[in-house]
Design an enzyme around this catalytic site. Sequence first.
Site, PDB file in Angstrom:
ATOM      1  N   ARG A  15       0.822  -1.212   0.000  1.00  0.00           N
ATOM      2  CA  ARG A  15       0.000   0.000   0.000  1.00  0.00           C
ATOM      3  C   ARG A  15       0.857   1.263   0.000  1.00  0.00           C
ATOM      4  O   ARG A  15       0.541   2.232  -0.709  1.00  0.00           O
ATOM      5  CB  ARG A  15      -0.956   0.007   1.192  1.00  0.00           C
ATOM      6  CG  ARG A  15      -1.919   1.193   1.163  1.00  0.00           C
ATOM      7  CD  ARG A  15      -2.993   1.087   2.222  1.00  0.00           C
ATOM      8  NE  ARG A  15      -2.459   1.182   3.577  1.00  0.00           N
ATOM      9  CZ  ARG A  15      -3.196   1.121   4.684  1.00  0.00           C
ATOM     10  NH1 ARG A  15      -4.514   0.951   4.588  1.00  0.00           N
ATOM     11  NH2 ARG A  15      -2.642   1.207   5.873  1.00  0.00           N
ATOM     12  N   LYS A  60      -2.328   7.096   1.325  1.00  0.00           N
ATOM     13  CA  LYS A  60      -2.044   7.348   2.739  1.00  0.00           C
ATOM     14  C   LYS A  60      -0.900   8.358   2.839  1.00  0.00           C
ATOM     15  O   LYS A  60       0.267   8.011   3.063  1.00  0.00           O
ATOM     16  CB  LYS A  60      -1.683   6.048   3.452  1.00  0.00           C
ATOM     17  CG  LYS A  60      -1.809   6.117   4.973  1.00  0.00           C
ATOM     18  CD  LYS A  60      -1.658   4.734   5.578  1.00  0.00           C
ATOM     19  CE  LYS A  60      -1.710   4.756   7.098  1.00  0.00           C
ATOM     20  NZ  LYS A  60      -3.040   5.094   7.616  1.00  0.00           N
ATOM     21  N   GLU A 116     -15.823   6.827   6.034  1.00  0.00           N
ATOM     22  CA  GLU A 116     -14.839   6.268   6.959  1.00  0.00           C
ATOM     23  C   GLU A 116     -14.694   7.177   8.164  1.00  0.00           C
ATOM     24  O   GLU A 116     -15.253   8.270   8.209  1.00  0.00           O
ATOM     25  CB  GLU A 116     -13.486   6.107   6.261  1.00  0.00           C
ATOM     26  CG  GLU A 116     -12.919   7.424   5.745  1.00  0.00           C
ATOM     27  CD  GLU A 116     -11.613   7.267   4.988  1.00  0.00           C
ATOM     28  OE1 GLU A 116     -10.959   6.207   5.126  1.00  0.00           O
ATOM     29  OE2 GLU A 116     -11.238   8.205   4.259  1.00  0.00           O
TER      30      GLU A 116
END
Length: 399
Positions: free
Chosen positions: A155, A249, A282
Site C-alpha cells: 500500500r 495514505k 470512513e
Amino acid sequence: MASLPSLPKPISQTQHFPINPARHSRGLIVVSRNHLFSGHGLLNFQHGSFGAGEMRPIRRSNRTKAVSDYGIQVSEVPQLTSTEAIERLKAHRENQNGKQQFLAMYSSVFGGITTDPAAMVIPIDDHMVHRGHGVFDTAAIKDGYLYELDQHLDRILRSASMAKIDLPFDRETIRMILLQTVSVSKCKTGSLRYWLSAGPGDFQLSPSGCHQPSLYAIVIQDQSPFSSKGIKVVTSSIPIKPPQFATMKSVNYLPNVLSKMEAEEKGAFAAIWLDGDGFIAEGPNMNVAFVTKEKELVMPQFDKILSGCTARRVLALAEGLVGEGKLRGVRVDNVTVEEGKKADEMMLIGSGILVRPVVQWDEQIIGDGKEGSLTQILLNLIIEDMKSGPPSVRAPIPY
C-alpha cells in the site's frame, strides 16, 4: 543477537550538506526553568513561575497575548553549537513522559539505525515536513512478528506512486530495512511506522531540488491499555478529502486531525465522514462496518476512501463466519446513514484499534446499546490471526 548485514546506501549516493547555524526559528521560544537568567541569553521573568525542569513554549501569534503582557522581557536567543543542540535535544526527550516509547529509528539520510530518541529527527528541509510531500504506513508488532507487513508495504508503494515519489530502494531492500529496524529495537509487541518522502533539498514547492527521496522508520512501544469497550461516534462536519487524496495514505492529515478533535470536543471517540453523495465513508483513521438486522456484514466501498488493510482482513476472516452460519453474508457496498444507524451492530476497524464496537452514533443508539456479539467475534478472529495466522500475514522478525 545475530549480526545483521550492513544497511544499504540509497540509490542516489548520500551527500553532505552544509549547515548554517545562523538560522533560527522565529515562531517559538522555549522557556526552561534552568535558564531563567539573561546570562544564557533567554528570558527574564518579572512574575509567574514554572515547576522545576518544566519547559514552556511561548508562541507568537495574533491569537495569543503578547509576551510583554506576561511581564516577560526577551533577550538574545543563543546560538548553539551542534554539541549543545544535541544536549538540549536529549534533555527535551528526558523531560517527556508519554505513553509511547520510541525504541529505534532508521533514516536513509544518515543511512542507519539509532536507538537514541534524541537522534530520531527529520531534516526540516525535507519536503514531507514543509510541503506535506510524503506518504506513510504502519504494521503491528505482535509476539515477534510483523502483522500484514507485505500488505502494508504494497500500500505504501502504491501511495508513493500516486504521490509521484521515487523510491530510494527497491521493495525487497525496504522490507529488509524495516525488519532490521524492528530487530534492533528488540520490541516484541508494538508498532512500526514508516515514511517515504520526496526528501530534503530546499524550501521550494517543486521537489526538483530534492537530492534524493528518503525512507524513515520508527518502532513504537505503546503503554496504553487495549480496550474493547463500546464507544460513541458523531457525524463529522469537516470536509472529507477528495478521492484522489483519500485513497492514498499521505502525511496530509489535517482534516483527519480536525475531525478527531471535533469528536473529542463532543465527547465522542471519532467522527464519521460521509462522501460527496451522502453515503457513509470512513472515520479519521479507521474504516467502519455494520452488521445488519439480516446478519450481513456490510462495509462501505473503497473507491473513495483508504483501502484499510485490517478492514480487508476482517472481510476475509468474516467469510468463515458465513460458513458457520453466524453471518448470512459479507458485502462491500454503498451504505446510507439511515441504514447505518438502524444496524444491529456498528464497528470501527483499523490497525491501531483492531475492531472497536460503536454503541451510539450522534443521538442514535446502535442496536441495544451494548457491544455487539459479532463485533466481539471479529475482534477475537483478528487477535488470533495476529498470534497464529498464516505466513502471508505474519513476517518473523530476525532478532
